[in-house]
Scaffold this motif. Structure first.
Motif, mmCIF file in Angstrom:
data_model
loop_
_atom_site.group_PDB
_atom_site.id
_atom_site.type_symbol
_atom_site.label_atom_id
_atom_site.label_comp_id
_atom_site.label_asym_id
_atom_site.label_seq_id
_atom_site.Cartn_x
_atom_site.Cartn_y
_atom_site.Cartn_z
ATOM 1 N N ILE A 66 31.767 41.227 40.747
ATOM 2 C CA ILE A 66 31.327 39.867 40.428
ATOM 3 C C ILE A 66 29.863 39.837 40.009
ATOM 4 O O ILE A 66 29.470 39.034 39.150
ATOM 5 C CB ILE A 66 31.577 38.915 41.605
ATOM 6 N N CYS B 8 30.472 33.449 39.900
ATOM 7 C CA CYS B 8 31.614 34.340 39.672
ATOM 8 C C CYS B 8 32.307 34.546 41.015
ATOM 9 O O CYS B 8 31.642 34.878 42.003
ATOM 10 C CB CYS B 8 31.183 35.680 39.082
ATOM 11 N N ILE C 273 36.149 35.897 43.010
ATOM 12 C CA ILE C 273 37.439 36.577 42.942
ATOM 13 C C ILE C 273 38.281 36.138 44.130
ATOM 14 O O ILE C 273 37.856 36.267 45.285
ATOM 15 C CB ILE C 273 37.281 38.106 42.926
ATOM 16 N N ILE D 108 40.186 35.516 38.855
ATOM 17 C CA ILE D 108 38.742 35.653 38.699
ATOM 18 C C ILE D 108 38.218 34.379 38.034
ATOM 19 O O ILE D 108 38.796 33.909 37.048
ATOM 20 C CB ILE D 108 38.364 36.919 37.906
ATOM 21 N N SER E 173 40.283 41.450 33.785
ATOM 22 C CA SER E 173 41.310 41.198 34.807
ATOM 23 C C SER E 173 42.421 42.241 34.745
ATOM 24 O O SER E 173 42.951 42.650 35.785
ATOM 25 C CB SER E 173 41.887 39.794 34.630
#
Length: 260
Positions: free
Chosen positions: A65, A77, A79, A164, A186
């Protein structure tokens, strides 16, 4: 006087150059606000190839990230990883939002903007989330400071692995090139995360099997007497000492529900 030399004319064959994904020049001057998607994909590919098991999955996701946020010049960012047991997305890594929500924010498929990404199995790019009816504010997460949203599912073929997310305070910040770059990232992450999960679970299983049993007990945890393993005690209804803590009564706070 001699005659002037004849003027020569050269005819060069027409050359078709490949069409670029952006109208920017091939080598524009770099600035602190310019995105570099090519370098981003290269760096992520290098990180996925140099995964260190001693650092664990959370450390790996944290490096991902940070790399994505830097190259995409995004303020946020995150996840989320999919938990097949609860069938929910769990925030596992984050930069730009309240870190206290890591491992505590749970989002169902189709819930909020993050849940919509996994439900659609495709990218979701929104120029201003504050006008989207699916957007919900989670107190303390501080995502209301941001406007633009880009989410891409992390899929292993058709199996959900996670999502994400990118966010930024600038409206309409993310472009079609950003969507393509995040989709490539991804796809790189999907295989690595699934392989890491499998290998870590195998290692944990081996460690449990190799752990020495406590004195007077077998590996299964039952008492061992002079004649061998004692039989399991008969079932007894749980009394006052056997009562388990209900939701929210244990030492850890209950998980947050909801999501962007």
């Amino acid at each position: 006087m001699g005659q002037a030399p004849a003027k020569l004319t050269f005819f060069l064959p027409a050359v078709k150059f490949p069409r670029m994904m952006s109208s920017q020049p091939l080598h524009p001057p770099m600035s602190h606000t310019q995105k570099d998607n090519v370098a981003l994909m290269c760096d992520v590919a290098e990180l996925t190839g140099l995964f260190d098991f001693s650092q664990g999955l959370d450390s790996f996701l944290g490096r991902i990230i940070s790399t994505v946020a830097w190259h995409m010049r995004a303020a946020v960012c995150s996840i989320f990883l999919y938990d097949p047991h609860s069938q929910q997305l769990v925030l596992r890594a984050n930069q730009g939002l309240n870190p206290d929500f890591i491992n505590r924010l749970h989002v169902s498929i189709g819930e909020g903007l993050t849940g919509r990404v996994l439900a659609r199995r495709g990218p979701v790019c929104i120029g201003n989330i504050h006008f989207d009816p699916a957007y919900r504010i989670i107190p303390g997460l501080y995502e209301e400071r941001y406007t633009s949203f880009l989410g891409v599912p992390i899929l292993r073929k058709s199996t959900p692995v996670g999502v994400i997310i990118l966010m930024d305070p600038v409206e309409n910040y993310f472009t079609a090139n950003d969507v393509t770059a995040l989709q490539i990232i991804s796809s790189q992450l999907a295989g690595v995360i699934e392989n890491v999960r499998i290998l870590l679970s195998v290692r944990e299983g081996r460690a449990d099997a190799a752990a020495p049993a406590a004195p007077g007990r077998t590996a299964g945890g039952r008492m061992a007497g002079p004649g061998g393993v004692r039989p399991d005690p008969p079932h007894r209804p749980a009394g006052r000492r056997g009562t388990r803590a209900g939701p929210g009564q244990g030492p850890f706070p209950p998980p947050f529900r909801g999501g962007t």
